[in-house]
Design a protein around this motif. Sequence first.
Motif, mmCIF file in Angstrom:
data_model
loop_
_atom_site.group_PDB
_atom_site.id
_atom_site.type_symbol
_atom_site.label_atom_id
_atom_site.label_comp_id
_atom_site.label_asym_id
_atom_site.label_seq_id
_atom_site.Cartn_x
_atom_site.Cartn_y
_atom_site.Cartn_z
ATOM 1 N N SER A 16 14.707 52.050 34.215
ATOM 2 C CA SER A 16 14.037 51.027 35.026
ATOM 3 C C SER A 16 13.092 51.712 36.003
ATOM 4 C CB SER A 16 15.069 50.191 35.786
ATOM 5 O OG SER A 16 15.922 49.519 34.889
ATOM 6 N N LYS A 17 11.835 51.312 35.989
ATOM 7 C CA LYS A 17 10.806 51.955 36.810
ATOM 8 C C LYS A 17 10.908 51.532 38.263
ATOM 9 C CE LYS A 17 8.952 53.976 33.304
ATOM 10 N NZ LYS A 17 9.401 55.291 33.020
ATOM 11 N N ASN A 18 10.608 52.466 39.169
ATOM 12 C CA ASN A 18 10.576 52.220 40.613
ATOM 13 C C ASN A 18 11.871 51.612 41.124
ATOM 14 O OD1 ASN A 18 7.852 53.138 40.748
ATOM 15 N ND2 ASN A 18 7.220 51.157 39.946
ATOM 16 N N ARG A 19 12.991 52.084 40.617
ATOM 17 C CA ARG A 19 14.302 51.576 41.017
ATOM 18 C C ARG A 19 15.195 52.749 41.389
ATOM 19 N NH1 ARG A 19 15.316 46.362 38.719
ATOM 20 N NH2 ARG A 19 17.010 46.276 40.221
ATOM 21 N N GLU A 20 16.142 52.488 42.260
ATOM 22 C CA GLU A 20 17.162 53.464 42.606
ATOM 23 C C GLU A 20 18.513 52.826 42.350
ATOM 24 O OE1 GLU A 20 16.750 54.853 46.580
ATOM 25 O OE2 GLU A 20 14.713 55.549 46.295
ATOM 26 N N ALA A 21 19.483 53.627 41.960
ATOM 27 C CA ALA A 21 20.809 53.093 41.678
ATOM 28 C C ALA A 21 21.856 54.169 41.934
ATOM 29 C CB ALA A 21 20.891 52.619 40.229
ATOM 30 N N HIS A 22 23.043 53.731 42.248
ATOM 31 C CA HIS A 22 24.206 54.610 42.315
ATOM 32 C C HIS A 22 24.987 54.358 41.039
ATOM 33 C CE1 HIS A 22 23.771 55.707 46.561
ATOM 34 N NE2 HIS A 22 23.320 54.476 46.711
ATOM 35 N N ALA A 23 25.381 55.406 40.392
ATOM 36 C CA ALA A 23 26.094 55.241 39.123
ATOM 37 C C ALA A 23 27.259 56.215 39.061
ATOM 38 C CB ALA A 23 25.147 55.491 37.948
ATOM 39 N N SER A 24 28.315 55.771 38.470
ATOM 40 C CA SER A 24 29.404 56.681 38.125
ATOM 41 C C SER A 24 29.604 56.540 36.623
ATOM 42 C CB SER A 24 30.680 56.349 38.897
ATOM 43 O OG SER A 24 31.126 55.057 38.614
ATOM 44 N N GLU B 122 29.036 46.724 38.650
ATOM 45 C CA GLU B 122 29.199 46.236 37.294
ATOM 46 C C GLU B 122 29.591 47.409 36.411
ATOM 47 O OE1 GLU B 122 26.325 44.198 34.009
ATOM 48 O OE2 GLU B 122 26.166 43.457 36.049
ATOM 49 N N GLN B 123 30.397 47.140 35.420
ATOM 50 C CA GLN B 123 30.820 48.174 34.491
ATOM 51 C C GLN B 123 30.296 47.867 33.099
ATOM 52 O OE1 GLN B 123 35.101 48.276 34.641
ATOM 53 N NE2 GLN B 123 35.094 49.723 36.332
ATOM 54 N N GLY B 124 30.069 48.907 32.350
ATOM 55 C CA GLY B 124 29.637 48.738 30.971
ATOM 56 C C GLY B 124 30.050 49.949 30.158
ATOM 57 N N THR B 125 30.023 49.799 28.872
ATOM 58 C CA THR B 125 30.339 50.894 27.958
ATOM 59 C C THR B 125 29.238 50.972 26.912
ATOM 60 O OG1 THR B 125 32.715 50.537 28.239
ATOM 61 C CG2 THR B 125 32.024 51.763 26.298
ATOM 62 N N HIS B 126 28.790 52.181 26.643
ATOM 63 C CA HIS B 126 27.796 52.380 25.592
ATOM 64 C C HIS B 126 28.286 53.499 24.692
ATOM 65 C CE1 HIS B 126 23.909 52.336 23.611
ATOM 66 N NE2 HIS B 126 23.935 53.657 23.652
ATOM 67 N N SER C 103 33.159 63.423 34.331
ATOM 68 C CA SER C 103 33.218 62.203 35.107
ATOM 69 C C SER C 103 32.516 62.489 36.421
ATOM 70 C CB SER C 103 34.667 61.795 35.333
ATOM 71 O OG SER C 103 34.742 60.509 35.882
ATOM 72 N N GLN C 104 31.497 61.688 36.771
ATOM 73 C CA GLN C 104 30.661 62.031 37.913
ATOM 74 C C GLN C 104 30.082 60.790 38.561
ATOM 75 O OE1 GLN C 104 27.444 64.659 36.755
ATOM 76 N NE2 GLN C 104 27.498 65.666 38.717
ATOM 77 N N VAL C 105 29.804 60.868 39.870
ATOM 78 C CA VAL C 105 29.101 59.839 40.602
ATOM 79 C C VAL C 105 27.751 60.418 41.003
ATOM 80 C CG1 VAL C 105 29.093 58.388 42.667
ATOM 81 C CG2 VAL C 105 31.237 58.838 41.479
ATOM 82 N N VAL C 106 26.659 59.713 40.702
ATOM 83 C CA VAL C 106 25.323 60.225 40.993
ATOM 84 C C VAL C 106 24.447 59.127 41.597
ATOM 85 C CG1 VAL C 106 25.336 61.966 39.170
ATOM 86 C CG2 VAL C 106 24.505 59.682 38.670
ATOM 87 N N GLU C 107 23.406 59.550 42.289
ATOM 88 C CA GLU C 107 22.376 58.627 42.752
ATOM 89 C C GLU C 107 21.123 58.946 41.963
ATOM 90 O OE1 GLU C 107 19.989 57.682 46.838
ATOM 91 O OE2 GLU C 107 22.094 58.200 46.961
ATOM 92 N N VAL C 108 20.619 57.937 41.250
ATOM 93 C CA VAL C 108 19.437 58.152 40.418
ATOM 94 C C VAL C 108 18.305 57.235 40.838
ATOM 95 C CG1 VAL C 108 20.637 59.043 38.401
ATOM 96 C CG2 VAL C 108 20.397 56.595 38.656
#
Length: 109
Positions: free
Chosen positions: A78-86, A15-19, A104-109
């Motif tokens: 978000s607590k107790n969650r993992e996500a991949h984000a770019s 999913e994509q979003g802009t903030h 511009s970066q891709v990370v695992e958080v």
Amino acid sequence: MGSKKTVSRYTTKSEQGTHSFEIVGYRLLTKSIDVGKFIRSGTFAVGGYDWAIRFYPNGDVLNETCRDYVSVYLELLSKNREAHASYDLRLVNQLTGLPQSVLSQVVEV
């Protein structure tokens, strides 16, 4: 007996979003906040996760050598969650009003 055929599929969801995080009074902020201190954007949701931007106007390390730099982090709230984000971090040039990509970066958080 006939032969059996099976099929399975796994589809990843993205999913994509802009903030936009506008900092009003930036010059005053840089003079009034210490190295290692940050301000946080409002919470925003993308992909079913809650996120925020942490902005350190004078650097994120308690070290005077960071005073001439800013640090910015994408924070998973978000607590107790993992996500991949770019993400693509853009700053807006105040003279032209145009955004310029600075990271511009891709990370695992």
